[in-house]
Design an enzyme around this catalytic site. Structure first.
Site, short mmCIF file in Angstrom:
data_model
loop_
_atom_site.label_atom_id
_atom_site.label_comp_id
_atom_site.label_asym_id
_atom_site.label_seq_id
_atom_site.Cartn_x
_atom_site.Cartn_y
_atom_site.Cartn_z
N GLU A 75 9.49 1.12 -0.83
CA GLU A 75 9.77 -0.15 -0.18
C GLU A 75 10.15 -1.21 -1.20
O GLU A 75 9.70 -1.16 -2.34
CB GLU A 75 8.51 -0.64 0.55
CG GLU A 75 8.15 0.27 1.68
CD GLU A 75 6.78 -0.04 2.23
OE1 GLU A 75 6.65 -0.05 3.46
OE2 GLU A 75 5.85 -0.29 1.45
N CYS A 88 11.17 -8.04 -4.67
CA CYS A 88 10.02 -7.31 -5.22
C CYS A 88 10.34 -5.82 -5.16
O CYS A 88 10.62 -5.27 -4.10
CB CYS A 88 8.78 -7.65 -4.40
SG CYS A 88 7.30 -6.80 -4.96
N CYS A 95 1.49 5.47 -5.95
CA CYS A 95 0.92 4.97 -7.20
C CYS A 95 -0.28 5.83 -7.57
O CYS A 95 -1.07 6.21 -6.70
CB CYS A 95 0.48 3.51 -7.03
SG CYS A 95 -0.13 2.75 -8.55
N CYS A 99 -6.49 1.63 -7.34
CA CYS A 99 -7.19 0.35 -7.21
C CYS A 99 -7.80 0.28 -5.80
O CYS A 99 -7.14 0.59 -4.81
CB CYS A 99 -6.25 -0.82 -7.43
SG CYS A 99 -5.50 -0.83 -9.08
N CYS A 102 -6.08 -1.86 -2.80
CA CYS A 102 -4.63 -1.77 -2.60
C CYS A 102 -4.26 -0.60 -1.70
O CYS A 102 -4.72 0.53 -1.91
CB CYS A 102 -3.95 -1.61 -3.96
SG CYS A 102 -2.16 -1.48 -3.86
N CYS A 322 1.34 -8.56 -0.97
CA CYS A 322 0.77 -7.85 -2.12
C CYS A 322 -0.24 -6.82 -1.65
O CYS A 322 -1.15 -7.13 -0.89
CB CYS A 322 0.05 -8.81 -3.05
SG CYS A 322 1.08 -10.06 -3.78
N1 SAH Z 1 0.75 -1.64 -10.61
C1 SAH Z 1 1.22 -2.95 -11.00
C2 SAH Z 1 2.33 -3.46 -10.09
C3 SAH Z 1 1.91 -3.74 -8.66
S1 SAH Z 1 1.78 -5.46 -8.48
C4 SAH Z 1 0.05 -3.93 -11.01
O1 SAH Z 1 -1.02 -3.56 -10.55
O2 SAH Z 1 0.20 -5.01 -11.55
C5 SAH Z 1 0.86 -5.59 -7.02
C6 SAH Z 1 -0.08 -6.75 -7.08
O3 SAH Z 1 -0.76 -6.87 -5.83
C7 SAH Z 1 -1.16 -6.59 -8.15
O4 SAH Z 1 -1.32 -7.80 -8.83
C8 SAH Z 1 -2.40 -6.27 -7.33
O5 SAH Z 1 -3.56 -6.72 -7.98
C9 SAH Z 1 -2.14 -7.03 -6.06
N2 SAH Z 1 -2.84 -6.48 -4.89
C10 SAH Z 1 -3.12 -5.19 -4.63
N3 SAH Z 1 -3.76 -5.06 -3.45
C11 SAH Z 1 -3.88 -6.30 -2.95
C12 SAH Z 1 -4.42 -6.84 -1.74
N4 SAH Z 1 -4.96 -6.05 -0.81
N5 SAH Z 1 -4.35 -8.17 -1.55
C13 SAH Z 1 -3.79 -8.97 -2.48
N6 SAH Z 1 -3.24 -8.52 -3.61
C14 SAH Z 1 -3.29 -7.20 -3.86
#
Ligand code: SAH
Length: 351
Positions: A75, A88, A95, A99, A102, A322
């Protein structure tokens, strides 16, 4: 091209047609001889990435569901903003990082994207929004913040960045591209040496190893201390900051003490902080910190002289915000986000 026509200007013509004018049909490369166009057409496709669906949110944010040649989905998200629009991008399908907060993590890693698949996301979206070859009227920012961990797909990501920045092609400034990492320390150190490199963002989201180990398992490999050392040594250019993303999780990482620990951790780094209210999902066991808590957290950081911003969610109702990218289709969206009343329509290109 060397095999077909050894003169370098032919390759340049093709490069410009593909990346600057973004032709979608080889026949539109009218500066190439017709015979060469035909030969290229027969043997190559300009891109094999396909737009499978477009979801548009009420705030104009669009989520593009893309299909790759082997049936894998990724996406990208288009985010219109007052002064410049942002795309974006994904760098991996799924991935590997796991985390806890996420949704992309739930997919696991399907595979790395190649440079062409990374570039195609921008190419397809610009053509969809503006039409083939038309210049974005407000300029465009690229953020490598979609699916995947860019620094675990280092070669292809850097290749894509060099293509974005090539003045004969898309001509996007390296300072308008931001790469976000969950903390791949060797990748950060390697990026520091690149002659053409994007701005750096680091997803932090916790200030103790105990909590970060739980929320972001990559911390077990590279701890907060190692990450901090790499950030402190990162050579910043004029007017450059490292951005730190911090997902606000109710009662977990949002206390005054966390804020003060964050201030100490950032000491010696020219840092900006983006506080991201957690985007909830029925499948995730977290809720966002309440607004008052986020404001208080921001206030503590600001009082310590750290520029701190609250990132308001864009495209939540279409699963484009995000952490929400999970290649969801219309059917999935209806089920899993029913409580947030998905407002979806077919993505017709605005006049
Ligand atoms: N893997 C890289 C690129 C992805 S950026 C990284 O982690 O930086 C995606 C962003 O969304 C990251 O900053 C992550 O912390 C944030 N994110 C992930 N899950 C989220 C959620 N449920 N709500 C808000 N932000 C989230």
């Amino acid at each position: 091209m060397k095999e077909r026509d050894p003169r370098p200007y032919r390759a340049h013509q093709l490069f410009e047609a593909l990346y600057r004018r973004r032709i979608a049909d080889m026949q539109a490369a009218t500066d190439l001889p017709a015979s060469l166009r035909r030969a290229l057409d027969e043997e190559f496709v300009i891109t094999d990435v396909e737009i499978a669906d477009i979801f548009q949110a009420s705030d104009g944010t669009r989520r593009y569901l893309l299909h790759l040649r082997d049936g894998v989905s990724v996406e990208s998200v288009w985010i219109p903003e007052p002064y410049a629009d942002t795309i974006c991008l994904s760098t991996q399908a799924g991935c590997p990082l796991a985390c806890a907060f996420c949704m992309t993590a739930r997919l696991g890693l399907k595979r790395n994207l190649d440079a062409g698949e990374i570039v195609a996301q921008v190419w397809l979206i610009l053509n969809d929004i503006y039409g083939p070859g038309a210049k974005p009227e407000r300029g465009v920012n690229l953020v490598l913040m979609g699916m995947g961990e860019p620094l675990l797909n280092y070669e292809n990501v850097l290749r894509a960045i060099r293509l974005f920045c090539d003045p004969r092609g898309m001509g996007i400034s390296q300072r308008r591209i931001t790469l976000s990492t969950a903390g791949v320390v060797p990748g950060i150190r390697r990026l520091a040496q690149e002659p053409v490199r994007p701005e750096l963002a680091v997803s932090l989201s916790a200030t103790t190893n105990a909590l970060r180990d739980q929320l972001m398992p990559i911390n077990r490999r590279w701890s907060l201390e190692e990450l901090r050392a790499a950030c402190r040594e990162y050579p910043l250019r004029r007017n450059e900051w490292i951005s730190f993303e911090y997902v606000m999780l109710d009662g977990l990482n949002d206390s005054d003490e966390d804020a003060r620990r964050l201030v100490r951790w950032l000491c010696g780094i020219r840092a900006k902080v983006n506080l991201i209210p957690h985007n909830p999902d029925p499948e995730l066991p977290f809720t966002s910190s309440p607004e008052a808590r986020i404001l208080r957290f921001q206030q503590i950081l600001r009082a310590a002289g750290i520029p701190t911003f609250i990132r308001h969610p864009r495209g939540r109702e279409i699963a484009a915000a995000c952490g929400q990218l999970a290649a969801r289709r219309r059917e999935d969206l209806m089920g899993s986000l029913a409580s947030s009343e998905p407002r979806i329509r077919d993505g017709a290109t605005p006049a």
